[in-house]
Design an enzyme around this catalytic site. Structure first.
Site, PDB file in Angstrom:
ATOM      1  N   ASP A 190       0.830  -1.213   0.000  1.00 58.63           N
ATOM      2  CA  ASP A 190       0.000   0.000   0.000  1.00 58.63           C
ATOM      3  C   ASP A 190       0.864   1.263   0.000  1.00 58.63           C
ATOM      4  O   ASP A 190       1.976   1.260   0.530  1.00 58.63           O
ATOM      5  CB  ASP A 190      -0.919  -0.021   1.233  1.00 58.63           C
ATOM      6  N   ASN A 214     -11.123  -2.812  -5.021  1.00 58.62           N
ATOM      7  CA  ASN A 214     -10.424  -1.776  -5.805  1.00 58.62           C
ATOM      8  C   ASN A 214     -11.158  -1.396  -7.097  1.00 58.62           C
ATOM      9  O   ASN A 214     -10.828  -0.399  -7.728  1.00 58.62           O
ATOM     10  CB  ASN A 214      -8.976  -2.181  -6.105  1.00 58.62           C
ATOM     11  N   ASN A 264       1.158   3.424  -2.939  1.00 55.40           N
ATOM     12  CA  ASN A 264       1.630   3.853  -4.270  1.00 55.40           C
ATOM     13  C   ASN A 264       1.088   5.236  -4.648  1.00 55.40           C
ATOM     14  O   ASN A 264       1.813   6.068  -5.204  1.00 55.40           O
ATOM     15  CB  ASN A 264       1.153   2.872  -5.353  1.00 55.40           C
ATOM     16  N   ARG A 285      -1.219   8.995 -10.022  1.00 56.58           N
ATOM     17  CA  ARG A 285      -1.155   7.782  -9.199  1.00 56.58           C
ATOM     18  C   ARG A 285      -0.514   6.614  -9.957  1.00 56.58           C
ATOM     19  O   ARG A 285       0.185   5.777  -9.372  1.00 56.58           O
ATOM     20  CB  ARG A 285      -2.565   7.387  -8.732  1.00 56.58           C
TER      21      ARG A 285
HETATM   22  C1  IPE Z   1      -5.348  -2.729  -0.041  1.00 54.29           C
HETATM   23  O1  IPE Z   1      -5.063  -1.373  -0.194  1.00 54.29           O
HETATM   24  C2  IPE Z   1      -5.346  -3.414  -1.365  1.00 54.29           C
HETATM   25  C3  IPE Z   1      -4.064  -3.500  -2.045  1.00 54.29           C
HETATM   26  C4  IPE Z   1      -2.903  -3.100  -1.594  1.00 54.29           C
HETATM   27  C5  IPE Z   1      -4.118  -4.129  -3.332  1.00 54.29           C
HETATM   28  P1  IPE Z   1      -6.217  -0.291  -0.314  1.00 54.29           P
HETATM   29  O2  IPE Z   1      -5.530   1.009  -0.486  1.00 54.29           O
HETATM   30  O3  IPE Z   1      -7.191  -0.675  -1.353  1.00 54.29           O
HETATM   31  O4  IPE Z   1      -6.938  -0.392   1.103  1.00 54.29           O
HETATM   32  P2  IPE Z   1      -7.802   0.670   1.908  1.00 54.29           P
HETATM   33  O5  IPE Z   1      -8.828   1.216   0.967  1.00 54.29           O
HETATM   34  O6  IPE Z   1      -6.876   1.745   2.386  1.00 54.29           O
HETATM   35  O7  IPE Z   1      -8.381  -0.097   3.053  1.00 54.29           O
HETATM   36  C1  IPE Z   2      -1.751   0.213  -3.270  1.00 52.91           C
HETATM   37  O1  IPE Z   2      -1.490   1.558  -3.316  1.00 52.91           O
HETATM   38  C2  IPE Z   2      -1.906  -0.395  -4.638  1.00 52.91           C
HETATM   39  C3  IPE Z   2      -3.292  -0.774  -4.964  1.00 52.91           C
HETATM   40  C4  IPE Z   2      -4.305  -0.759  -4.153  1.00 52.91           C
HETATM   41  C5  IPE Z   2      -3.491  -1.243  -6.314  1.00 52.91           C
HETATM   42  P1  IPE Z   2      -2.668   2.597  -3.297  1.00 52.91           P
HETATM   43  O2  IPE Z   2      -3.091   2.885  -4.693  1.00 52.91           O
HETATM   44  O3  IPE Z   2      -3.769   2.160  -2.393  1.00 52.91           O
HETATM   45  O4  IPE Z   2      -1.940   3.865  -2.699  1.00 52.91           O
HETATM   46  P2  IPE Z   2      -2.510   4.883  -1.616  1.00 52.91           P
HETATM   47  O5  IPE Z   2      -2.962   4.079  -0.433  1.00 52.91           O
HETATM   48  O6  IPE Z   2      -3.633   5.620  -2.258  1.00 52.91           O
HETATM   49  O7  IPE Z   2      -1.353   5.764  -1.308  1.00 52.91           O
HETATM   50 MG    MG Z   3      -4.142   2.394  -0.438  1.00 52.38          MG
END
Ligand code: IPE
Ligand code: IPE
Ligand code: MG
Length: 252
Positions: free
Chosen positions: A23, A71, A25, A36
């Site tokens: 998490d 997602n 990214n 993003r």
């Molecule tokens: C969890 O991260 C899913 C992945 C890393 C693929 P999210 O960013 O989707 O989780 P929440 O929304 O913060 O709980």
């Molecule tokens: C995790 O990073 C990757 C996926 C869920 C695909 P995020 O995209 O959730 O990154 P943040 O949490 O918004 O920084």
């Molecule tokens: Mg995230």
């Protein structure tokens, strides 16, 4: 009395199975005033580094959360960017990972992804199927609750009678039945939650949360997580013998 005899390590220093919620990214990219997708792209590089680092340390299974069943709620542009990144990642890294002895498995509901993405995952599994150095499981369109429901469905379809449905029997239908349960669960990005990752399998995993954003994850972060894990006292609901009992046994 020999109370000060060195104690055997509480847990093996290296976890057999590490599960990672990759998490952060998006925030990593935001900090650089970039879209993003830029963070996700660098996230793939962090993943490839981590597979290598885990293999070097003797970790047998690495399972990463790449796309959750929730997602899909993200903007269409981000979802399609992530899907296209699967194709790019497989085309850029599959040969390299295969040649390094990595076996790739995909866990999650493949019925909802496009034919192209499904074909890329099928290829990744086929090309690496005989590798034995480390198993990389990519959780894609995966949810812990989905996993439990699909296991129940398949058990029913297989004709398992209710009275025979034990934890072990249902476990045979879970998506990761081929792997031992994770020993160490790492989540990067600072959030302290599971977000519907491996709910069934992490019942007794040791949890490690770090503020490090996933694209920054490196060997030093991995070693910190493993060092924290090695200090844990895993009891699985039981009790460890008291120091007095250990001393008496040593003296006997
Ligand atoms: C969890 O991260 C899913 C992945 C890393 C693929 P999210 O960013 O989707 O989780 P929440 O929304 O913060 O709980
Ligand atoms: C995790 O990073 C990757 C996926 C869920 C695909 P995020 O995209 O959730 O990154 P943040 O949490 O918004 O920084
Ligand atoms: Mg995230």
């Amino acid at each position: 009395m020999s109370l000060f005899k060195p104690r055997a390590p509480v847990v093996p220093a290296i976890p057999r199975h590490i599960a990672v919620v990759m998490d952060g990214n998006g925030r990593w990219a935001n900090r650089r005033l970039m879209p993003r997708f830029f963070g996700h792209k660098h996230g793939v590089d962090a993943l490839v580094r981590t597979v290598q680092a885990c293999a070097d340390r003797g970790v047998e299974y690495l399972t990463v959360f790449a796309f959750s069943s929730e997602n899909w709620k993200r903007p269409e542009e981000e979802v399609s960017g992530l899907m296209s990144l699967v194709l790019v990642a497989v085309s850029n890294y599959l040969r390299k990972l295969a040649s390094e002895g990595v076996r790739i498995r995909i866990v999650g509901d493949r019925s909802k992804v496009s034919d192209k993405v499904r074909a890329a995952w099928d290829e990744a599994e086929a090309v690496t199927r005989h590798n034995t150095r480390i198993t990389l499981s990519v959780a894609f369109n995966y949810g812990g609750r989905w996993d439990i429901v699909q296991a129940c469905r398949r058990a029913i379809e297989a004709g398992v009678p209710a009275e025979a449905l034990t934890e072990a029997r249902l476990g045979e239908f879970m998506a990761m039945a081929y792997a031992p349960d994770p020993d160490l669960f790492i989540r990067t990005g600072g959030e302290v939650r599971i977000s519907n990752f491996l709910l069934w399998q992490t019942a007794y995993a040791e949890l490690h949360f770090t503020d490090c954003l996933w694209p920054d994850f490196d060997e030093a972060e991995l070693d910190r997580a493993i060092a924290a894990y090695a200090q844990r006292d895993r009891r699985f609901g039981g009790v460890k013998p008291s120091p007095a009992a250990v001393a008496a046994a040593n003296d006997a």
